[in-house]
Scaffold this motif. Structure first.
Motif, mmCIF file in Angstrom:
data_model
loop_
_atom_site.group_PDB
_atom_site.id
_atom_site.type_symbol
_atom_site.label_atom_id
_atom_site.label_comp_id
_atom_site.label_asym_id
_atom_site.label_seq_id
_atom_site.Cartn_x
_atom_site.Cartn_y
_atom_site.Cartn_z
ATOM 1 N N VAL A 214 2.756 9.551 -8.831
ATOM 2 C CA VAL A 214 3.147 9.608 -7.417
ATOM 3 C C VAL A 214 4.597 10.105 -7.294
ATOM 4 C CG1 VAL A 214 3.517 8.250 -5.314
ATOM 5 C CG2 VAL A 214 1.564 7.733 -6.813
ATOM 6 N N TYR A 215 5.460 9.489 -8.043
ATOM 7 C CA TYR A 215 6.903 9.774 -7.971
ATOM 8 C C TYR A 215 7.218 11.227 -8.364
ATOM 9 C CZ TYR A 215 11.883 9.002 -9.166
ATOM 10 O OH TYR A 215 13.252 9.065 -9.260
ATOM 11 N N ASN A 216 6.622 11.686 -9.479
ATOM 12 C CA ASN A 216 6.934 13.037 -9.970
ATOM 13 C C ASN A 216 6.454 14.109 -9.001
ATOM 14 O OD1 ASN A 216 8.052 11.924 -12.243
ATOM 15 N ND2 ASN A 216 6.292 12.317 -13.564
ATOM 16 N N HIS A 217 5.270 13.898 -8.412
ATOM 17 C CA HIS A 217 4.784 14.897 -7.460
ATOM 18 C C HIS A 217 5.593 14.894 -6.170
ATOM 19 C CE1 HIS A 217 1.422 14.950 -10.325
ATOM 20 N NE2 HIS A 217 1.330 16.223 -9.962
ATOM 21 N N ASP A 218 6.065 13.720 -5.739
ATOM 22 C CA ASP A 218 6.973 13.681 -4.575
ATOM 23 C C ASP A 218 8.200 14.562 -4.841
ATOM 24 O OD1 ASP A 218 5.392 11.883 -3.138
ATOM 25 O OD2 ASP A 218 6.575 10.121 -3.652
ATOM 26 N N LEU A 219 8.748 14.418 -6.049
ATOM 27 C CA LEU A 219 9.902 15.251 -6.425
ATOM 28 C C LEU A 219 9.525 16.726 -6.461
ATOM 29 C CD1 LEU A 219 11.490 13.430 -9.529
ATOM 30 C CD2 LEU A 219 12.523 13.692 -7.270
ATOM 31 N N PHE A 220 8.380 17.010 -7.074
ATOM 32 C CA PHE A 220 7.965 18.407 -7.276
ATOM 33 C C PHE A 220 7.834 19.143 -5.942
ATOM 34 C CE2 PHE A 220 4.451 21.367 -8.995
ATOM 35 C CZ PHE A 220 5.344 22.183 -9.668
ATOM 36 N N TRP A 221 7.206 18.510 -4.963
ATOM 37 C CA TRP A 221 7.057 19.173 -3.650
ATOM 38 C C TRP A 221 8.421 19.404 -3.021
ATOM 39 C CZ3 TRP A 221 2.864 20.196 -5.512
ATOM 40 C CH2 TRP A 221 1.792 19.339 -5.714
ATOM 41 N N MET B 187 0.834 -1.214 0.000
ATOM 42 C CA MET B 187 0.000 0.000 0.000
ATOM 43 C C MET B 187 0.863 1.257 0.000
ATOM 44 S SD MET B 187 -3.330 0.366 0.149
ATOM 45 C CE MET B 187 -4.148 1.432 1.334
ATOM 46 N N PHE B 188 0.609 2.090 -0.961
ATOM 47 C CA PHE B 188 1.294 3.379 -0.975
ATOM 48 C C PHE B 188 0.414 4.410 -0.272
ATOM 49 C CE2 PHE B 188 3.035 0.968 -4.464
ATOM 50 C CZ PHE B 188 4.396 1.160 -4.288
ATOM 51 N N THR B 189 1.038 5.334 0.416
ATOM 52 C CA THR B 189 0.269 6.400 1.063
ATOM 53 C C THR B 189 0.816 7.746 0.607
ATOM 54 O OG1 THR B 189 1.757 6.300 2.951
ATOM 55 C CG2 THR B 189 -0.312 5.089 3.157
ATOM 56 N N LEU B 190 -0.055 8.732 0.657
ATOM 57 C CA LEU B 190 0.342 10.081 0.262
ATOM 58 C C LEU B 190 1.070 10.746 1.424
ATOM 59 C CD1 LEU B 190 0.143 12.443 -1.793
ATOM 60 C CD2 LEU B 190 -1.995 13.092 -0.657
ATOM 61 N N ALA B 191 2.308 11.163 1.169
ATOM 62 C CA ALA B 191 3.036 11.903 2.203
ATOM 63 C C ALA B 191 2.434 13.299 2.317
ATOM 64 C CB ALA B 191 4.513 11.992 1.830
ATOM 65 N N TYR C 127 -3.445 9.775 -7.791
ATOM 66 C CA TYR C 127 -2.403 8.883 -8.339
ATOM 67 C C TYR C 127 -2.070 7.778 -7.334
ATOM 68 C CZ TYR C 127 -1.653 12.330 -12.047
ATOM 69 O OH TYR C 127 -1.829 13.172 -13.109
ATOM 70 N N VAL C 128 -1.993 8.127 -6.063
ATOM 71 C CA VAL C 128 -1.717 7.122 -5.028
ATOM 72 C C VAL C 128 -2.836 6.076 -4.996
ATOM 73 C CG1 VAL C 128 -1.476 6.750 -2.531
ATOM 74 C CG2 VAL C 128 -0.340 8.716 -3.599
ATOM 75 N N ASP C 129 -4.083 6.547 -4.988
ATOM 76 C CA ASP C 129 -5.227 5.626 -4.904
ATOM 77 C C ASP C 129 -5.286 4.698 -6.121
ATOM 78 O OD1 ASP C 129 -5.883 6.907 -2.557
ATOM 79 O OD2 ASP C 129 -7.523 8.099 -3.428
ATOM 80 N N LYS C 130 -5.101 5.279 -7.291
ATOM 81 C CA LYS C 130 -5.188 4.457 -8.514
ATOM 82 C C LYS C 130 -4.018 3.488 -8.613
ATOM 83 C CE LYS C 130 -8.236 7.296 -11.285
ATOM 84 N NZ LYS C 130 -8.414 8.112 -12.497
ATOM 85 N N LEU C 131 -2.854 3.905 -8.126
ATOM 86 C CA LEU C 131 -1.712 2.976 -8.112
ATOM 87 C C LEU C 131 -2.020 1.795 -7.186
ATOM 88 C CD1 LEU C 131 1.161 2.258 -8.991
ATOM 89 C CD2 LEU C 131 2.000 3.623 -7.060
ATOM 90 N N ASN C 132 -2.595 2.084 -6.035
ATOM 91 C CA ASN C 132 -2.958 1.002 -5.106
ATOM 92 C C ASN C 132 -3.979 0.055 -5.733
ATOM 93 O OD1 ASN C 132 -1.240 1.579 -2.924
ATOM 94 N ND2 ASN C 132 -2.627 3.154 -2.153
ATOM 95 N N ASP C 133 -4.938 0.590 -6.488
ATOM 96 C CA ASP C 133 -5.915 -0.262 -7.185
ATOM 97 C C ASP C 133 -5.218 -1.186 -8.179
ATOM 98 O OD1 ASP C 133 -8.016 0.859 -5.837
ATOM 99 O OD2 ASP C 133 -8.605 2.231 -7.460
ATOM 100 N N ILE C 134 -4.270 -0.628 -8.927
ATOM 101 C CA ILE C 134 -3.561 -1.432 -9.935
ATOM 102 C C ILE C 134 -2.782 -2.556 -9.254
ATOM 103 C CG2 ILE C 134 -1.653 -1.365 -11.599
ATOM 104 C CD1 ILE C 134 -2.730 1.512 -12.325
ATOM 105 N N LEU D 181 -5.553 21.628 -3.864
ATOM 106 C CA LEU D 181 -6.160 20.783 -4.899
ATOM 107 C C LEU D 181 -5.120 19.839 -5.498
ATOM 108 C CD1 LEU D 181 -8.840 20.491 -6.657
ATOM 109 C CD2 LEU D 181 -7.669 21.969 -8.306
ATOM 110 N N HIS D 182 -3.948 20.381 -5.766
ATOM 111 C CA HIS D 182 -2.908 19.611 -6.455
ATOM 112 C C HIS D 182 -2.418 18.451 -5.580
ATOM 113 C CE1 HIS D 182 0.725 20.220 -9.408
ATOM 114 N NE2 HIS D 182 0.246 18.993 -9.442
ATOM 115 N N HIS D 183 -2.143 18.758 -4.322
ATOM 116 C CA HIS D 183 -1.642 17.714 -3.425
ATOM 117 C C HIS D 183 -2.762 16.791 -2.934
ATOM 118 C CE1 HIS D 183 -0.597 16.057 0.546
ATOM 119 N NE2 HIS D 183 0.568 15.829 -0.020
ATOM 120 N N ASP D 184 -3.815 17.386 -2.376
ATOM 121 C CA ASP D 184 -4.836 16.574 -1.684
ATOM 122 C C ASP D 184 -5.742 15.808 -2.652
ATOM 123 O OD1 ASP D 184 -3.748 18.010 0.410
ATOM 124 O OD2 ASP D 184 -5.668 18.682 1.221
ATOM 125 N N LYS D 185 -5.909 16.325 -3.861
ATOM 126 C CA LYS D 185 -6.795 15.655 -4.822
ATOM 127 C C LYS D 185 -6.005 14.972 -5.946
ATOM 128 C CE LYS D 185 -10.438 17.149 -2.630
ATOM 129 N NZ LYS D 185 -11.178 16.229 -1.751
#
Ligand code: MN
Length: 162
Positions: free
Chosen positions: A69-76, A1-5, A34-41, A25-29
Motif C-alpha cells: 500500500v505504502y510503496n504504491h502511494d509513493l509511486f503514484w 480500515m484502509f481505503t485505496l486513494a 494490497y489494501v484489501d489484504k492489509l484490512n484482512d490482516i 490494472l496496477h492501481h485498481d487491481k
C-alpha cells in the motif's frame, strides 16, 4: 480500515511511456489487493487495529501488504505529472539504472534526497527521504513491455526526468 486513494491523475496521463491499461490494472487491481489484504490482516489481528500504515510496515504479519500500500502511494505521487524531480547528475542516473537492471526478482529501486540509490526486495518500504522510485514487479510493465525491463526503465526515466 484502509481505503485505496484514487489515482492522482488520469489513467492515460503517462502515455506513451506507461499505458492506460497498465495503470488501470496496477492501481485498481494490484494496489487495491494490497489494501484489501492489509484490512484482512488487521481484522484477524485485533492488536493491529489502531496502528498507522507506517506502524504496520515493521510488523512481520503486516509488512508485505502494508508495504504494498505504502510503496504504491509513493509511486503514484512520484509519477504524477505535477511532481518535479530535481534532476540528478548523470552518474546517479547511471547507478539507479544499473541497480534497476540488476535487481533480481520483484522489488523496487529508489533514490533518496541525498542521492543514494537503494533497492528493496518484495514490498519492503524505503527510507522516508526518497524522491523517486521504480516499481520492478513485472505487473508494473508486463502488459506493454513484456519481459523488456530495460525498455520500461528507459520509459520511466524519460517520464520522470522531464
Ligand atoms: Mn506494483
Amino acid at each position: 480500515m484502509f481505503t485505496l486513494a484514487p489515482l492522482p491523475f488520469a489513467y492515460n496521463a503517462l502515455e506513451p511511456f506507461i499505458d492506460a491499461a497498465t495503470m488501470k490494472l496496477h492501481h485498481d487491481k494490484h494496489h487495491q489487493t494490497y489494501v484489501d489484504k492489509l484490512n484482512d490482516i488487521v481484522k484477524n489481528n485485533p492488536d493491529l487495529e489502531n496502528k498507522t500504515l507506517e506502524d504496520l510496515l515493521t510488523d512481520p504479519r503486516s509488512k508485505n501488504m502494508a508495504g504494498g500500500v505504502y510503496n504504491h502511494d509513493l509511486f503514484w505521487r512520484f509519477l504524477s505529472p505535477d511532481y518535479r524531480l530535481p534532476t540528478p547528475d548523470p552518474k546517479t542516473i547511471e547507478q539507479f539504472s544499473n541497480s534497476a537492471m540488476s535487481l533480481f526478482g520483484s522489488g523496487w529501486v529508489w533514490l533518496t534526497d541525498d542521492l543514494k540509490v537503494i533497492s528493496t526486495p518484495n514490498q519492503d518500504a524505503p527510507p522516508k527521504n526518497v524522491i523517486t522510485g521504480i516499481d520492478l514487479w513485472e505487473h508494473a510493465y508486463y502488459l506493454k513491455y513484456q519481459n523488456r525491463r530495460k525498455d520500461y526503465l528507459e520509459a520511466f526515466l524519460k517520464l520522470v526526468l522531464k
